[in-house]
Design a protein around this motif. Structure first.
Motif, mmCIF file in Angstrom:
data_model
loop_
_atom_site.group_PDB
_atom_site.id
_atom_site.type_symbol
_atom_site.label_atom_id
_atom_site.label_comp_id
_atom_site.label_asym_id
_atom_site.label_seq_id
_atom_site.Cartn_x
_atom_site.Cartn_y
_atom_site.Cartn_z
ATOM 1 N N MET A 1 -24.818 18.836 17.375
ATOM 2 C CA MET A 1 -24.879 19.299 18.765
ATOM 3 C C MET A 1 -23.595 20.030 19.124
ATOM 4 S SD MET A 1 -25.777 17.041 22.153
ATOM 5 C CE MET A 1 -26.115 17.841 23.721
ATOM 6 N N ASN A 2 -23.720 21.061 19.915
ATOM 7 C CA ASN A 2 -22.562 21.852 20.282
ATOM 8 C C ASN A 2 -21.702 21.133 21.318
ATOM 9 O OD1 ASN A 2 -23.372 23.959 18.584
ATOM 10 N ND2 ASN A 2 -24.715 24.804 20.159
ATOM 11 N N GLY A 3 -20.642 21.807 21.748
ATOM 12 C CA GLY A 3 -19.759 21.235 22.750
ATOM 13 C C GLY A 3 -20.379 21.290 24.137
ATOM 14 N N PHE A 4 -19.533 21.183 25.151
ATOM 15 C CA PHE A 4 -20.013 21.187 26.526
ATOM 16 C C PHE A 4 -19.165 22.125 27.354
ATOM 17 C CE2 PHE A 4 -16.629 18.139 26.280
ATOM 18 C CZ PHE A 4 -15.992 18.161 27.520
ATOM 19 N N ILE B 1 -17.256 22.697 31.314
ATOM 20 C CA ILE B 1 -16.700 21.931 32.428
ATOM 21 C C ILE B 1 -17.725 21.808 33.553
ATOM 22 C CG2 ILE B 1 -14.894 21.920 34.211
ATOM 23 C CD1 ILE B 1 -13.036 23.227 32.191
ATOM 24 N N PHE B 2 -17.918 20.566 33.993
ATOM 25 C CA PHE B 2 -18.833 20.212 35.085
ATOM 26 C C PHE B 2 -20.308 20.426 34.759
ATOM 27 C CE2 PHE B 2 -14.916 21.428 37.676
ATOM 28 C CZ PHE B 2 -14.449 20.112 37.728
ATOM 29 N N ASP B 3 -20.632 20.479 33.471
ATOM 30 C CA ASP B 3 -22.053 20.485 33.133
ATOM 31 C C ASP B 3 -22.558 19.041 33.154
ATOM 32 O OD1 ASP B 3 -21.140 19.308 30.814
ATOM 33 O OD2 ASP B 3 -21.903 20.828 29.453
ATOM 34 N N SER B 4 -23.812 18.802 32.766
ATOM 35 C CA SER B 4 -24.381 17.460 32.850
ATOM 36 C C SER B 4 -23.638 16.455 31.967
ATOM 37 C CB SER B 4 -25.864 17.497 32.467
ATOM 38 O OG SER B 4 -26.041 17.989 31.147
ATOM 39 N N VAL B 5 -23.200 16.904 30.800
ATOM 40 C CA VAL B 5 -22.460 16.010 29.897
ATOM 41 C C VAL B 5 -21.142 15.586 30.526
ATOM 42 C CG1 VAL B 5 -21.271 15.853 27.671
ATOM 43 C CG2 VAL B 5 -23.511 16.953 27.810
ATOM 44 N N HIS B 6 -20.412 16.554 31.018
ATOM 45 C CA HIS B 6 -19.111 16.277 31.629
ATOM 46 C C HIS B 6 -19.261 15.384 32.854
ATOM 47 C CE1 HIS B 6 -15.179 17.982 33.532
ATOM 48 N NE2 HIS B 6 -14.973 16.816 32.946
ATOM 49 N N LEU B 7 -20.196 15.694 33.720
ATOM 50 C CA LEU B 7 -20.389 14.908 34.947
ATOM 51 C C LEU B 7 -20.843 13.490 34.631
ATOM 52 C CD1 LEU B 7 -22.080 17.520 37.318
ATOM 53 C CD2 LEU B 7 -19.726 16.651 37.414
ATOM 54 N N THR B 8 -21.655 13.335 33.605
ATOM 55 C CA THR B 8 -22.091 11.989 33.209
ATOM 56 C C THR B 8 -20.904 11.150 32.769
ATOM 57 O OG1 THR B 8 -24.276 12.785 32.526
ATOM 58 C CG2 THR B 8 -23.545 10.681 31.614
ATOM 59 N N TRP B 9 -20.019 11.742 31.991
ATOM 60 C CA TRP B 9 -18.802 11.044 31.574
ATOM 61 C C TRP B 9 -17.942 10.673 32.782
ATOM 62 C CZ3 TRP B 9 -17.005 8.539 27.541
ATOM 63 C CH2 TRP B 9 -17.529 8.792 26.274
ATOM 64 N N LEU B 10 -17.763 11.602 33.703
ATOM 65 C CA LEU B 10 -16.920 11.334 34.871
ATOM 66 C C LEU B 10 -17.492 10.215 35.729
ATOM 67 C CD1 LEU B 10 -15.855 14.936 36.013
ATOM 68 C CD2 LEU B 10 -14.550 13.279 34.671
ATOM 69 N N ILE B 11 -18.808 10.208 35.907
ATOM 70 C CA ILE B 11 -19.443 9.142 36.696
ATOM 71 C C ILE B 11 -19.264 7.793 35.993
ATOM 72 C CG2 ILE B 11 -21.653 8.234 37.513
ATOM 73 C CD1 ILE B 11 -22.526 11.174 37.914
ATOM 74 N N VAL C 1 -20.653 17.326 21.159
ATOM 75 C CA VAL C 1 -20.993 16.201 22.029
ATOM 76 C C VAL C 1 -21.448 15.018 21.174
ATOM 77 C CG1 VAL C 1 -22.568 15.377 23.824
ATOM 78 C CG2 VAL C 1 -21.625 17.706 23.939
ATOM 79 N N GLY C 2 -20.851 13.848 21.415
ATOM 80 C CA GLY C 2 -21.203 12.658 20.648
ATOM 81 C C GLY C 2 -20.374 12.464 19.403
ATOM 82 N N SER C 3 -19.528 13.438 19.080
ATOM 83 C CA SER C 3 -18.677 13.311 17.904
ATOM 84 C C SER C 3 -17.530 12.341 18.176
ATOM 85 C CB SER C 3 -18.112 14.678 17.509
ATOM 86 O OG SER C 3 -17.216 15.155 18.502
ATOM 87 N N PHE C 4 -16.856 11.961 17.128
ATOM 88 C CA PHE C 4 -15.734 11.038 17.265
ATOM 89 C C PHE C 4 -14.673 11.597 18.209
ATOM 90 C CE2 PHE C 4 -11.394 9.904 16.007
ATOM 91 C CZ PHE C 4 -11.437 8.529 16.168
ATOM 92 N N LEU C 5 -14.295 12.850 18.022
ATOM 93 C CA LEU C 5 -13.239 13.435 18.840
ATOM 94 C C LEU C 5 -13.673 13.574 20.294
ATOM 95 C CD1 LEU C 5 -11.839 16.181 16.413
ATOM 96 C CD2 LEU C 5 -10.850 13.943 16.959
ATOM 97 N N HIS C 6 -14.938 13.877 20.521
ATOM 98 C CA HIS C 6 -15.474 13.992 21.885
ATOM 99 C C HIS C 6 -15.367 12.648 22.607
ATOM 100 C CE1 HIS C 6 -18.441 15.186 25.020
ATOM 101 N NE2 HIS C 6 -18.873 13.943 24.893
ATOM 102 N N ILE C 7 -15.860 11.600 21.984
ATOM 103 C CA ILE C 7 -15.827 10.269 22.598
ATOM 104 C C ILE C 7 -14.395 9.777 22.736
ATOM 105 C CG2 ILE C 7 -16.506 7.860 22.289
ATOM 106 C CD1 ILE C 7 -19.004 8.916 20.803
ATOM 107 N N HIS C 8 -13.615 9.965 21.697
ATOM 108 C CA HIS C 8 -12.220 9.526 21.708
ATOM 109 C C HIS C 8 -11.469 10.116 22.890
ATOM 110 C CE1 HIS C 8 -7.924 10.001 20.770
ATOM 111 N NE2 HIS C 8 -8.034 8.895 20.063
ATOM 112 N N SER C 9 -11.624 11.399 23.121
ATOM 113 C CA SER C 9 -10.851 12.073 24.157
ATOM 114 C C SER C 9 -11.161 11.517 25.546
ATOM 115 C CB SER C 9 -11.124 13.584 24.126
ATOM 116 O OG SER C 9 -10.696 14.140 22.900
ATOM 117 N N PHE C 10 -12.432 11.314 25.844
ATOM 118 C CA PHE C 10 -12.794 10.771 27.152
ATOM 119 C C PHE C 10 -12.305 9.328 27.315
ATOM 120 C CE2 PHE C 10 -15.965 14.249 27.396
ATOM 121 C CZ PHE C 10 -15.704 14.673 28.691
ATOM 122 N N VAL C 11 -12.538 8.506 26.309
ATOM 123 C CA VAL C 11 -12.146 7.095 26.392
ATOM 124 C C VAL C 11 -10.626 6.967 26.473
ATOM 125 C CG1 VAL C 11 -12.146 4.884 25.160
ATOM 126 C CG2 VAL C 11 -14.215 6.293 25.204
#
Length: 227
Positions: free
Chosen positions: A1-4, A6-16, A119-129
């Motif tokens: 899956m590709n990246g995301f 700013i403020f798309d559904s993936v980003h907003l879901t993480w922020l919520i 989206v869903g990759s190790f680096l993606h999840i790591h960065s948000f967490v």
């Protein structure tokens, strides 16, 4: 899956989800004992350290390690500041957490620089967490009035930046990196707006001005809570 973006559904879901995590953490921390609060702080520090070590090992094992890999962004340095505050707390460590770690991590979550990671990759999840943990550490201390710092302490942050920025800037120049976004801004963020408005020559000066404004706002809000 590709990246995301700013403020798309993936980003907003993480922020919520992160906001819910903040609320739960603030509530939990408020009702545990002082000894348990100390344990909570240590757990956050060691989890952050583990996450950073895991990231470094991941980059090495996948042949992605480069001059960009060391934790030289402000949020990476936040691990050291949190460790400092957990084990040898001081007014300086409290000030650095409030003036640098908190706003730095918050801005990173709102305007992430890892949008290209799948989206869903190790680096993606790591960065948000990782950034969420940086923020929650400071938030619980502010909420419980356990972070002793006032606006007059900003000089401590200025000294810290005066010591670290030249080193990071030299590293950037030597290895063509952009830690702390000193050389150029992240596209489609307020940093880009500053660069476009003031140009390369005025970028760092304008950035320093924005940082000062952020400090004024942060301490104003902190003062309201204290009153």
């Amino acid at each position: 899956m590709n990246g995301f973006t700013i403020f798309d559904s993936v980003h907003l879901t993480w922020l919520i989800g992160i906001c819910l995590f903040f609320i739960i953490s603030l509530y939990f921390y408020h009702y545990i004992s002082p000894k348990q609060q100390q344990l909570f702080q240590k757990m956050i520090f060691w989890l952050l350290l583990f996450l950073e070590l895991a990231k470094q090992l991941y980059l090495v094992s996948t042949n992605q390690y480069s001059y960009w890999s060391p934790p030289l962004h402000l949020c990476g340095l936040g691990i050291l500041i949190i460790g400092w505050h957990v084990y040898v707390p001081s007014r300086t460590s409290a000030t650095l957490l409030f003036t640098l770690t908190l706003p730095g991590a918050a801005i990173a979550l709102i305007f992430p620089g890892w949008t290209a990671d799948a989206v869903g990759s190790f680096l993606h999840i790591h960065s948000f967490v990782f950034h969420a943990l940086l923020i929650v550490f400071v938030l619980v201390l502010v909420r419980e009035r356990q972070l002793q710092t006032d606006f007059k302490d900003c000089w401590r942050a200025v000294v810290f930046l005066a010591l670290t920025v030249p080193i990071i800037y030299a590293y950037n120049a030597a290895f063509n990196t952009n830690f702390m976004f000193l050389n150029k801004p992240v596209e489609n963020t307020p940093l880009q707006w500053l660069f476009d408005a003031f140009g390369a020559s005025g970028y760092l000066v304008s950035l320093a001005g924005v940082i000062f404004v952020i400090w004024v706002v942060l301490y104003f809000v902190k003062g309201l809570k204290r009153d």
